[in-house]
Motif scaffolding. Structure first.
Motif, PDB file in Angstrom:
ATOM      1  N   MET A   1      -8.251  11.023  29.017  1.00 32.88           N
ATOM      2  CA  MET A   1      -9.393   9.919  29.403  1.00 32.88           C
ATOM      3  C   MET A   1      -9.002   9.385  30.915  1.00 32.88           C
ATOM      4  O   MET A   1     -10.106   9.135  31.561  1.00 32.88           O
ATOM      5  N   GLU A   2      -8.039   9.431  31.425  1.00 34.26           N
ATOM      6  CA  GLU A   2      -7.912   9.210  32.911  1.00 34.26           C
ATOM      7  C   GLU A   2      -8.588  10.222  33.748  1.00 34.26           C
ATOM      8  O   GLU A   2      -9.197   9.727  34.865  1.00 34.26           O
ATOM      9  N   THR A   3      -8.543  11.488  33.494  1.00 27.17           N
ATOM     10  CA  THR A   3      -9.152  12.548  34.215  1.00 27.17           C
ATOM     11  C   THR A   3     -10.631  12.151  34.285  1.00 27.17           C
ATOM     12  O   THR A   3     -11.224  12.463  35.568  1.00 27.17           O
ATOM     13  N   GLN A   4     -11.165  11.838  33.107  1.00 29.93           N
ATOM     14  CA  GLN A   4     -12.446  11.674  33.232  1.00 29.93           C
ATOM     15  C   GLN A   4     -12.973  10.353  33.989  1.00 29.93           C
ATOM     16  O   GLN A   4     -13.936  10.612  34.825  1.00 29.93           O
ATOM     17  N   GLN A   5     -12.273   9.554  34.188  1.00 23.84           N
ATOM     18  CA  GLN A   5     -12.511   8.507  34.733  1.00 23.84           C
ATOM     19  C   GLN A   5     -12.394   8.653  36.381  1.00 23.84           C
ATOM     20  O   GLN A   5     -13.281   8.130  37.315  1.00 23.84           O
ATOM     21  N   ILE A   6     -11.658   9.630  36.714  1.00 26.69           N
ATOM     22  CA  ILE A   6     -11.255  10.052  38.139  1.00 26.69           C
ATOM     23  C   ILE A   6     -12.558  10.598  38.759  1.00 26.69           C
ATOM     24  O   ILE A   6     -13.008  10.681  39.608  1.00 26.69           O
ATOM     25  N   ILE A   7     -12.853  11.682  37.766  1.00 24.85           N
ATOM     26  CA  ILE A   7     -14.229  12.382  38.052  1.00 24.85           C
ATOM     27  C   ILE A   7     -15.359  11.648  38.176  1.00 24.85           C
ATOM     28  O   ILE A   7     -16.074  11.640  39.245  1.00 24.85           O
ATOM     29  N   ILE A   8     -15.588  10.617  37.382  1.00 24.36           N
ATOM     30  CA  ILE A   8     -16.561   9.698  37.296  1.00 24.36           C
ATOM     31  C   ILE A   8     -16.578   8.841  38.612  1.00 24.36           C
ATOM     32  O   ILE A   8     -17.639   8.606  39.525  1.00 24.36           O
ATOM     33  N   TRP A   9     -15.202   8.515  39.254  1.00 26.57           N
ATOM     34  CA  TRP A   9     -15.257   7.719  40.289  1.00 26.57           C
ATOM     35  C   TRP A   9     -15.544   8.503  41.656  1.00 26.57           C
ATOM     36  O   TRP A   9     -16.154   7.972  42.426  1.00 26.57           O
ATOM     37  N   ILE A  10     -15.055   9.636  41.478  1.00 26.09           N
ATOM     38  CA  ILE A  10     -15.388  10.588  42.705  1.00 26.09           C
ATOM     39  C   ILE A  10     -16.874  10.755  42.960  1.00 26.09           C
ATOM     40  O   ILE A  10     -17.285  11.022  43.832  1.00 26.09           O
ATOM     41  N   LEU A  11     -17.477  11.114  41.692  1.00 26.81           N
ATOM     42  CA  LEU A  11     -19.127  11.320  41.973  1.00 26.81           C
ATOM     43  C   LEU A  11     -19.712  10.137  42.083  1.00 26.81           C
ATOM     44  O   LEU A  11     -20.566  10.157  42.923  1.00 26.81           O
ATOM     45  N   PHE A  12     -19.431   8.807  41.619  1.00 22.99           N
ATOM     46  CA  PHE A  12     -19.898   7.621  42.115  1.00 22.99           C
ATOM     47  C   PHE A  12     -19.585   7.444  43.475  1.00 22.99           C
ATOM     48  O   PHE A  12     -20.544   6.961  44.199  1.00 22.99           O
ATOM     49  N   LEU A  13     -18.571   7.625  44.224  1.00 24.05           N
ATOM     50  CA  LEU A  13     -18.264   7.452  45.475  1.00 24.05           C
ATOM     51  C   LEU A  13     -19.089   8.383  46.418  1.00 24.05           C
ATOM     52  O   LEU A  13     -19.435   7.796  47.421  1.00 24.05           O
ATOM     53  N   ALA A  14     -19.291   9.648  45.760  1.00 21.90           N
ATOM     54  CA  ALA A  14     -20.136  10.388  46.563  1.00 21.90           C
ATOM     55  C   ALA A  14     -21.530  10.197  46.821  1.00 21.90           C
ATOM     56  O   ALA A  14     -22.184  10.228  47.638  1.00 21.90           O
ATOM     57  N   ALA A  15     -21.981   9.863  45.536  1.00 30.80           N
ATOM     58  CA  ALA A  15     -23.199   9.116  45.426  1.00 30.80           C
ATOM     59  C   ALA A  15     -23.419   8.058  46.407  1.00 30.80           C
ATOM     60  O   ALA A  15     -24.633   7.997  46.871  1.00 30.80           O
ATOM     61  N   ALA A  16     -22.677   7.065  46.344  1.00 26.64           N
ATOM     62  CA  ALA A  16     -22.874   5.875  47.343  1.00 26.64           C
ATOM     63  C   ALA A  16     -22.678   6.331  48.600  1.00 26.64           C
ATOM     64  O   ALA A  16     -23.406   5.708  49.327  1.00 26.64           O
TER      65      ALA A  16
END
Length: 52
Positions: A1-16
């Protein structure tokens, strides 16, 4: 579960970051030409005015 959250945060920060960069470029008037795209392909307004 933690790996998925890290991936989501990376994608979110890249989009932002991408959206922030696009907003910054839309307000940056240093390299813009006369066209709306801001690619600099059109002549600059200052240099295109003829003084008589």
């Amino acid at each position: 579960m933690e790996t998925q959250q890290i991936i989501i945060w990376i994608l979110f920060l890249a989009a932002a970051g991408f959206m922030g960069w696009r907003i910054w470029k839309s307000f940056d008037r240093r390299n813009t030409g006369g066209c709306a795209k801001g690619c600099g392909c059109a002549a600059d307004k200052v240099t295109s005015v003829k003084i008589k």
